[in-house]
Design a protein around this motif. Sequence first.
Motif, short mmCIF file in Angstrom:
data_model
loop_
_atom_site.label_atom_id
_atom_site.label_comp_id
_atom_site.label_asym_id
_atom_site.label_seq_id
_atom_site.Cartn_x
_atom_site.Cartn_y
_atom_site.Cartn_z
N GLY A 265 -8.37 16.03 -6.29
CA GLY A 265 -7.21 15.46 -6.96
C GLY A 265 -6.57 14.34 -6.15
N GLN A 266 -6.51 14.54 -4.84
CA GLN A 266 -5.94 13.50 -3.99
C GLN A 266 -6.80 12.25 -4.00
N ARG A 267 -8.13 12.45 -3.96
CA ARG A 267 -8.99 11.28 -3.97
C ARG A 267 -8.83 10.50 -5.27
N GLN A 268 -8.66 11.22 -6.35
CA GLN A 268 -8.50 10.54 -7.63
C GLN A 268 -7.22 9.72 -7.63
N ARG A 269 -6.19 10.26 -6.99
CA ARG A 269 -4.96 9.49 -6.89
C ARG A 269 -5.16 8.23 -6.05
N VAL A 270 -5.98 8.33 -5.03
CA VAL A 270 -6.26 7.13 -4.22
C VAL A 270 -6.94 6.09 -5.10
N GLY A 271 -7.86 6.56 -5.96
CA GLY A 271 -8.51 5.65 -6.89
C GLY A 271 -7.49 4.97 -7.80
N ILE A 272 -6.51 5.73 -8.23
CA ILE A 272 -5.48 5.16 -9.08
C ILE A 272 -4.63 4.16 -8.27
N LYS B 284 2.27 9.62 -5.88
CA LYS B 284 2.75 10.87 -5.32
C LYS B 284 1.88 11.40 -4.17
N LEU B 285 1.34 10.50 -3.36
CA LEU B 285 0.70 10.94 -2.12
C LEU B 285 1.70 10.63 -1.01
N GLN B 286 2.53 11.63 -0.73
CA GLN B 286 3.59 11.37 0.24
C GLN B 286 3.55 12.36 1.38
N PRO B 287 4.01 12.02 2.58
CA PRO B 287 4.41 10.68 3.00
C PRO B 287 3.20 9.77 3.16
N PRO B 288 3.30 8.51 2.77
CA PRO B 288 2.12 7.64 2.75
C PRO B 288 1.45 7.50 4.10
N GLU B 289 2.23 7.47 5.21
CA GLU B 289 1.63 7.26 6.52
C GLU B 289 0.58 8.32 6.82
N ILE C 26 0.83 -1.21 0.00
CA ILE C 26 0.00 0.00 0.00
C ILE C 26 0.86 1.25 0.00
N GLU C 27 1.87 1.25 0.83
CA GLU C 27 2.71 2.44 0.91
C GLU C 27 3.41 2.69 -0.41
#
Lengths: 327, 325, 477
Positions: free
Chosen positions: A161-168, A143-148, A135-136
């Motif tokens: 935009g962040q949610r879309q990256r989570v979808g990706i 590019k959602l950093q830091p993952p924690e 997952i990390e």
Amino acid sequence: MEDNVILRLEDVRTYFFLPKGLFKTIVVKAVDGVSLDMKRGESLAIVGESGSGKTTLGRTAIRLIEPTGGRIIFDGKDITHLKDENEMKMFRRNAQIIFQDPFMSLNPYMTIREILEEPLIIHGYKDAEERKEIIEKSLIDVKLQPPEEFLLKYPHMLSGGQRQRVGIARAMVLNPKFIVADEPVSMIDASSRAEILYLFKSLQEKYNLTFMYITHDIATAKYFSDNLAVMYLGKVVEYGPSREVILNPKHPYTSALITAVPDPDPKNRFIYRKVISGEIPSAVNPPPGCRFHTRCPYKFDPCDKSEPTLIQVNPNHKVACHLYNKK
Amino acid sequence: MSQNVLEVEGLNLAYKTVRGDLLAVKDVSFSLKPGESLGIVGESGCGKSSTAYALMKMLPPNTSMFTGKIMIDGENIMDLDESELRRRIRWKKIAMVFQGAMNSLNPVIKVGFQVAEPLIVHENVPKNEALEKAKELFKLVGLPQDFINRYPHELSGGMKQRVVIAMSLVLNPKILILDEPTSALDVMIQAQIMNMLKDLRKTLNISIIFITHDIALASDLCDKIAVMYGGQIMELGSSEQVLLDPKHPYSAKLIGSIPTLRSDKKLEFIPGAPPDLVNPPPGCRFNPRCPHRFDPCDKEEPPLYILDGGRQVKCFLYKMKGLGE
Amino acid sequence: MSTLSEARSEFWRSYTSKVGTFFIILLTIISIVVVLTMPLDFGTKYWSNPIYWVDNPKASPPAWINTLMQDKLIEHQIISSNAPAQVEDLGGSYMKQYILTYDFKYSQFPSFLTFRLTNLVFYDKPPIIRVYIVRPDNKLVSILTYPVTVEGLNQTSPNVLFKSEPKRFLLSGDPSLFRALSDFLYKEFNIAYSPEKVSNIGVEKIIFGIPQQDGSFKPLNGKYQVYVLMYCDNRDDSIGDVAMVFGGKVYGLMGTDTLGRDLFQGLLFGFPVALLIGLATSILSTIIGAALGIVSGYVGGKTDLIIQRAADIVNNIPLLPLLIFFTFIFGGHLWVIVFILVVFGWPGLTIIVRSMVLSLKSSNFVEAAVAVGASSGRIMLRHIFPQVAPFILAQLIFYTPQAILSESALSFLGLGDPSIPTWGQILDYAFRNGAVYLGYWWWILPPGLLIIFSAITFVLLALGLEPVVNPRLRRRR
């Protein structure tokens, strides 16, 4: 079948049967005979307006919908009417989907970690440490950093935009070979779209992913996909390398589509853009012959009698239009 | 010299939210001549829709601050009370096509009648005269005249949007505001509607305020473009000026992030997200994402600088020009 | 989870929620106290057992009503003694004397008179009991002579009588007392009334009153001494408790019904019963209804069709005739009622939940779960259920007052469980006994108000929950 064709659609049809009244059934022919090949590592944009069938095609390609006819062959295996649960699960590991709406595609009651872990848990990754690593890594990839920092958040705490990256990230977590992206940036601000699209490109290169990219925005196809297929009322009317199709459109519909889209140009307000009249007919009773003939400025004799098939006009460039049948 | 049909000065609008006061529109000023069209362009949360509602003085109940001057035809409507506004101003001098209006048509009333209604109810025009006017308007917006007897569900999306535009024109307003009129429509229908709007401009000599997130679409209709970000106008100038030579870093990046069909370029993007309007960043609201950020940008808000050709830019980069507000 | 605290703050915003929460806490506390302090078989053991209440005045308003009245109603008093005041040795036998003192200070006569003996122990011969009353005017009235009789004397161990069940002498209807009073009147006041006339007048008037010129009796206020004399052979013979019940016209906190049952206890017991019925019914029917709705909506196809048709049929069956039918067959037991209410309560929720699930089914995150390979069960549980859960919870709370009211209505129609004191039962009994016409307000108003109160509590809670569940109803800040 060649080894580097990862997905083959053979005359795929997806019809929806809607009951009307007590005895009648309406048939909506959303996808009505589409044949395509996709090579490994290729990105193909499916462009069309609403009612073109592009969304249905995408969902059919990854078997979220079962096709009514035709065949889907993925990585050499016929998955058209796959029923066996285990085999289906194997397929799902390799083919994923990214959705249009960054909010509705994430369960609002689950944390990011739970959302990303779910595919792993379903596919038998029992070791929690291993899952955490995967997952990390996927969060770093998008590019959602830091993952924690993101793992414990809920979707509503993130931007679109962040949610879309989570979808990706969720689509990537099982290391798939093939991804369908259904209008992935149309609900993202214009100034942030390219960021996501560049991300797709880098993931594609890094992991040799195959992308089917569904959109109504033909301009983005030019920048981000190798090939382009234009759909109208359930059929592919033109297919070829993106730049080629856009700079040199053969089908009247493709030309009309391109003409209709404005570039940011102050001269635009002084000219009337050439526009095709009318609207897309219903997919319940498509016009006979070539479906576009009711609006086509170049309509001539055969157009309302027989359906044109895709023929090659240039290397890799195919059109389905009687205008090119003479050749 | 033509009088400005609309003059907005120092418009401020804030809403009360759980987390505090949200400053949706800050110090917005612009003007509009008769027959001129202005595009207000910006992304989600930039305040463009709020500005439009403010011009109609249609404010939500949780409004906590609303100041500034709005001069329509030389009259400051901020001083007028609700009944005056309803009687003389709204729909008569200034009308608006709301976002998603085509879905708010009354499903059980014929569209011709819905268009004629303001005439019948507010102007006491007899019914058949009003319906005649509706027919005229239908012609103007490109709808067949016998459509006045149809119901909304019998019309496609594009047709409904034309009905709504006809509705807004029924009392001959001088100013028409369109809030994302084509965002729910397909590209080709959008082009049809834009062509129709170009026609309307010529025929009626009406002033238009066109609100959109798509600056390319704004170029299709507008003489002037105002680029909004974080509730403020960052750049305001003619279409030629803004599109061909954007001065504000945000405008430049915004234009750069639009994929173009007819030209080639490297597609740009702006990392980050729009600012929180309850707790905006200190100084210039765009500074956290600005590639040209330098010393004063995060300390104080830049004033609006006026450049050659009447262009306005809200950016410290132009302080060097030595011009004041 | 911030949406939880957001939900909590949204809930707390309205006045209705605060009031509703306060009420439900009150209801719960009272119910817990009742369950801890009262026996759980109160219904069958005490409420249904008229003998338990026989010493209470019948159909009497609550005692506190006297604070509002000028002319105070006579209070209910039980005077008892468990030790003799005096023991006399009569040489070969003994006389034990118990004294009860009654201070009569009202303007009405006691409503009835009962003499009660508990736990009589004798060793050889059964004793003889005599009761006398000495009035404030020093006149002596002979009340009772009772030779203790019992079949099959046991010589060795002591005989214990009236231990579990006291011996009661309902003096108000005792023919020998009529005769004694007839003699008393003649001897003391020179009035010749037959025993029948005495019974018509009422023993209380004669014992506690002074005959007037016009034939009526005026209450004689003052201290009355009741002497209970036990003539026994063995010194160790004893009476555990000697008591005289002077029937009042008021009783207790909430009064009594026509059987003399203390309404305060009955109504109190009704709290946990109401909560139990309401919650059990609504929880069960909500679980069934929601589960079927989710499965029906998500799985679709034949399953959906079957469940939907079942729901439609059940929904359209008229509840009342069926209830009457079932109570006729199985008897009016509480669990029968709950069962029926559950069986007919689930369809409403199923239909609504199903339509919610249908729209959720097409949302992207459900599609994403399918794409990722999740099983139907997992999707229903982890993705669909949390979305409908707030609605289900609100329904649960909304359905509770319906269940309470249904039970009350059923009891009121006589279909309830008469052994358990529910508020509906109490109301039913009140109406049957003409409480409305006789103006027994303390019997009708409290149970009615309590039913309404409990229903309102849940309605307020449900109303408070609505904006949480349905974000479109949230008031703008």
